[in-house]
Design an enzyme around this catalytic site. Structure first.
Site, PDB file in Angstrom:
ATOM      1  N   LYS A 215       0.873  -1.187   0.000  1.00 53.42           N
ATOM      2  CA  LYS A 215       0.000   0.000   0.000  1.00 53.42           C
ATOM      3  C   LYS A 215       0.900   1.224   0.000  1.00 53.42           C
ATOM      4  CE  LYS A 215      -3.915   2.089   2.416  1.00 53.42           C
ATOM      5  NZ  LYS A 215      -3.828   2.818   3.688  1.00 53.42           N
ATOM      6  N   ASP A 236      -1.743  -3.134  13.122  1.00 53.58           N
ATOM      7  CA  ASP A 236      -1.776  -3.850  11.840  1.00 53.58           C
ATOM      8  C   ASP A 236      -2.294  -5.271  12.056  1.00 53.58           C
ATOM      9  OD1 ASP A 236      -0.750  -1.629  10.666  1.00 53.58           O
ATOM     10  OD2 ASP A 236       1.241  -2.441  10.266  1.00 53.58           O
ATOM     11  N   HIS A 290      -0.560   2.577  16.368  1.00 56.49           N
ATOM     12  CA  HIS A 290       0.173   3.656  15.698  1.00 56.49           C
ATOM     13  C   HIS A 290      -0.762   4.448  14.790  1.00 56.49           C
ATOM     14  CE1 HIS A 290       0.441   0.057  13.127  1.00 56.49           C
ATOM     15  NE2 HIS A 290       0.555   0.866  12.094  1.00 56.49           N
TER      16      HIS A 290
END
Length: 359
Positions: A215, A236, A290
């Site tokens: 990405k 993630d 994050h």
């Protein structure tokens, strides 16, 4: 059925607006923690994301090799994120990948639209922008290009950019070399849990089934960066994530109750431990929360490659060797697809609660 699609963030950014549309403004509780990313990057006080030198990861000298592996293991357990240097991928190849991605995003939007994805119909590969998928309808200040880059036989070359001419070759070679690096990391993480060297890699699908999805995140200049986020706070879902960037700061990690801004380390690759490895290790390795900040001075571009297990073939659960009476399993068994659904459901619930609280 007509679907309303948010305009590309790039076209908003270049339109001369002085105020960002309300869909991009973060809730008040988030705004309190968004600062100037350039100032924050300069700050040397407090904890810093560890830098791990992989030069000796396969040293013939056992003591030297073990020291390197211990450092990686420690960073994975304490932070779940690190800068990797001397990772074995040449600066020249990294520069080619970054140059190709930048040239693609420098194309006129009308050219990029030829590669547009259709999220509503499930066609997620290609050029896109975030559609609101939560109750508050919030959007992120980014456009992106997303596609599967490894294994070779699973690639859909019809959606790979033809411009610039080096995009395909550079990206193919990078994916191949990154796959080798992933194997080395999985080996160290397996040994760190007292497992056989190849165990974690096997548990996430091995060479045949582990998918590498790239990405490219494009964060345009933002007129009100103190109100927006390039990517909202998340962990993630991957096993591992590898990230390159164009040396413009933006990544922040939620460490010990505070947001820490990652410094830009030349020629490094940032690596995150994802939820998949956190689950398999029963929480010994951390998948850190994050987010990405934006700014009003420089475009930021990052290249994230997510190493993901197959969606249905593998049941993710803590490995029996890392579970005991004293350390019972922290996560219920789920397929990767079920884990994604679980996270989306929780996110929607959380957003609905936040929206209700603000009424």
């Amino acid at each position: 059925m007509v679907t309303s699609v948010a305009p590309r963030v790039e076209s908003l950014a270049s339109s001369g607006i002085q105020a960002i549309p309300k869909e991009y403004v973060r809730p008040q509780e988030e705004l309190n923690s968004i600062g100037n990313v350039f100032e924050e990057e300069k700050n040397n006080l407090g904890p810093q994301v560890p830098t791990i030198d992989l030069k000796n990861i396969e040293s013939p000298d056992e003591a030297v090799r073990e020291k390197c592996r211990e450092e990686l293991k420690k960073a994975a357990m304490e932070w779940g994120v690190m800068h990797l240097v001397n990772h074995g991928i040449s600066d020249d190849l990294l520069d080619r990948v970054k140059k190709a991605g930048k040239i693609f995003f420098d194309l006129p939007i009308v050219e990029k639209e030829k590669y547009a994805n259709e999220q509503v119909s499930g066609q997620i590969q290609g050029y896109g922008s975030k559609l609101a998928n939560n109750a508050s309808g919030q959007l992120e200040w980014e456009d992106y290009f997303f596609h599967l880059v490894y294994p070779e036989e699973k690639r859909d070359m019809s959606i790979w950019p033809k411009t610039p001419s080096d995009y395909i070759e550079a990206t193919k070679e990078y994916a191949k070399q990154l796959r080798v690096l992933a194997t080395k990391v999985f080996s160290v993480l397996s040994l760190g849990l007292g497992l056989e060297e190849g165990r974690l890699e096997k548990e996430v699908g091995g060479l045949e089934e582990l998918l590498l999805q790239m990405k490219i995140n494009y964060y345009p200049i933002c007129p009100q960066p103190e109100l927006a986020l390039g990517v909202e706070a998340h962990t993630d879902i991957s096993a591992l994530t590898f990230i390159l960037h164009n040396m413009v700061p933006g990544l922040q990690l939620f460490y010990q109750g505070k947001w820490v801004t990652a410094k830009c380390v030349p020629n490094s690759i940032i690596m995150h431990i994802g939820d998949t490895i956190e689950i398999l290790s029963n929480g010994k390795y951390k998948s850190i929360l994050h987010r990405g900040l934006v700014n009003k001075e420089k475009v930021r571009i990052s290249w994230a490659v997510f190493c993901e297990p197959p969606k249905e073939k593998i049941i993710l659960k803590p490995l029996p060797e890392v579970v005991s009476e004293a350390e019972p399993p922290l996560y219920p068994p789920r397929t990767f697809a079920q884990h994604i659904q679980h996270k989306l459901f929780r996110k929607t619930q959380d957003a609905a609660l936040s929206a209700a609280a603000l009424k």
